[in-house]
Design a protein around this motif. Structure first.
Motif, mmCIF file in Angstrom:
data_model
loop_
_atom_site.group_PDB
_atom_site.id
_atom_site.type_symbol
_atom_site.label_atom_id
_atom_site.label_comp_id
_atom_site.label_asym_id
_atom_site.label_seq_id
_atom_site.Cartn_x
_atom_site.Cartn_y
_atom_site.Cartn_z
ATOM 1 N N THR A 344 -2.735 2.708 3.546
ATOM 2 C CA THR A 344 -2.377 1.709 2.533
ATOM 3 C C THR A 344 -3.644 1.124 1.950
ATOM 4 O O THR A 344 -4.583 0.792 2.681
ATOM 5 N N ASP A 346 -4.892 -1.989 -0.333
ATOM 6 C CA ASP A 346 -4.533 -3.286 -0.902
ATOM 7 C C ASP A 346 -5.567 -3.673 -1.945
ATOM 8 O O ASP A 346 -6.772 -3.517 -1.715
ATOM 9 N N ASN A 355 0.018 -3.371 -3.175
ATOM 10 C CA ASN A 355 -0.082 -2.384 -2.100
ATOM 11 C C ASN A 355 0.131 -0.999 -2.675
ATOM 12 O O ASN A 355 1.047 -0.782 -3.459
#
Length: 442
Positions: A344, A346, A355
């Motif tokens: 992921t 961010d 995200n």
């Protein structure tokens, strides 16, 4: 032809105004993951009905209705929207008249009509005859949290919205050139708005991955006094949801461990230059995290996290993800494998977070195998534990990954971040150019 004009603005003879409607396609920022928007634009042009050669007249473009509404992504703040557009000239002059509006709008809630300020342009008349003005494409720029652009263009023949009868008033007649208004607002990557709509909904948050830690890794035992356990480099293929890249990604990943008491401090490295920056980002705006899948004797997952980018990022320049760290506390004794799982990315800007979740395709090999000894409260580094070796969104440090909505069938494009980032999104708007791709690295 776009030529800057001079002279005093005139409104000779009563001004005329007419509403023109035309089918329009608006292209949201690539980072949004949204498809093109098909809608109808309604424009009212105001211009003098009659003027003389040599006069400089003002033309006003009022957007009665934009092609679509502000979608269910985020509320737009007051005075964050700026439109620019083009009017096609024909007859007594040919070329493009550039139109520009102020960054001035009321607050625009989600799921409500897009309200654009009026655009204006000035035009110097240089030839007698009838001059027709026809609305053409327009651009919507949103300034927060990043500067983002949505480009809208006609999808059918548009009728003229105004006609000026230009009489020969003795001024020079040098054939049909025009004066454009100021040029269009800057396009930067990052955020949203699509056709008068904000583009962007970010995608679902922490995704889970399969990938049971099997196969060989840098197999080293946890016994015998050793404290450092280097993993081996493995290739991992990711599929990412919007606003990530549309292409598949392959990146080399290495999981290293250092034994500290009964636990292991993990350091995860990815290949250098794994992606191109989709937009200019300040230092600290981009942070990666990854779920490490625990298999073999132990089961569950642990999340490792990286710090923000140490230096500002330029659009289109290669970006290397910083090393990600976390703590693994074994929950079982025996040979336990550690395999790269969901990634992921961010992006945080102006208090808004987006995200970009990427799941693992296929079953990657384990990077590291450890001889573990069960510890009380072990597995997943203090986060949640999953049975069967599937990635459970366990967290090693800090809070869990935020989940946002909207799926896309693409893979990690080039953070073109949340222009700005999605777009950047998680409640933010930003226009990014598509990530070119995550590279396999060396």
């Amino acid at each position: 032809m776009m030529i800057g004009g001079a002279g005093m603005l005139l409104a000779a003879s009563p001004a005329q105004a007419a509403d023109i409607s035309y089918k329009t396609e608006c292209i949201p920022p690539a980072i949004s993951g949204l498809p093109p928007v098909q809608g109808t634009t309604e424009v009212r042009l105001t211009a003098p009905a009659q003027a003389k050669v040599g006069d400089t007249v003002e033309v006003v473009w009022k957007t009665v209705r934009a092609a679509s509404s502000n979608p269910d992504v985020l509320d737009l703040d007051k005075d964050t929207v700026k439109p620019t557009g083009t009017i096609k000239l024909a007859g007594a002059a040919t070329g493009d008249l550039k139109m520009e509006g102020p960054r001035q709008n009321p607050a625009i809630p989600k799921n409500s009509p897009m309200l654009l300020p009026d655009m204006k342009g000035s035009l110097k008349l240089e030839k007698a005859g009838e001059l027709t003005l026809t609305p053409d494409g327009y651009n919507i720029n949103v300034s927060k949290p990043l500067s983002t652009d949505t480009k809208c263009s006609p999808k059918e023949t548009v009728q003229p919205g105004a006609t000026i009868k230009v009489t020969d008033g003795g001024g020079g007649t040098s054939g049909g050139t025009t004066a454009g208004g100021t040029t269009s607002g800057g396009t930067t990557a990052g955020g949203t708005t699509s056709g008068g709509t904000t583009a962007g909904g970010t995608t679902s948050g922490g995704t889970t991955t399969t990938g049971g830690g099997t196969t060989s890794g840098g197999t080293t035992g946890g016994s015998g006094g050793a404290t450092d356990f280097p993993g081996r480099e493995v290739v991992v293929n990711f599929a990412c949801k919007a606003p990530g890249p549309q292409e598949g990604i392959a990146s080399k990943v290495t999981i290293n461990a250092e034994k500290k008491g009964g636990s292991y401090a993990l350091t995860v490295k990815t290949a250098k230059g794994v992606m191109d920056s989709p937009a200019p980002l300040p230092a600290g705006a981009l942070k990666p995290s990854m779920n490490i899948v625990i298999g073999g004797a132990d089961k569950g997952s642990v999340t490792v996290r990286g710090p923000g980018n140490p230096e500002p990022l330029e659009t289109g320049k290669p970006v290397s993800l910083p090393d990600m760290t976390g703590t693994y506390k074994p929950g079982a004794s025996g040979k336990s494998s550690l395999t790269p799982g969901a990634l992921t990315i961010d992006v945080m800007l102006g208090g808004s977070k987006i995200n970009i979740p990427c799941t693992v395709k296929g079953a990657p090999e384990a990077s590291l195998v450890l001889d573990t000894a069960a510890q009380e409260g072990g597995a997943s580094g203090g986060g949640s534990t999953a049975s069967g070796g599937a990635a459970a969104g366990g967290t090693a440090s800090g809070g869990g990954l935020a989940a946002t909505g909207a799926e896309d069938n693409g893979a990690l494009r080039a953070l073109g971040l949340v222009a700005g980032t999605a777009i950047l999104l998680g409640g933010a708007v930003f226009t990014f150019t598509p990530w070119r791709r995550l590279r396999s690295g060396r």
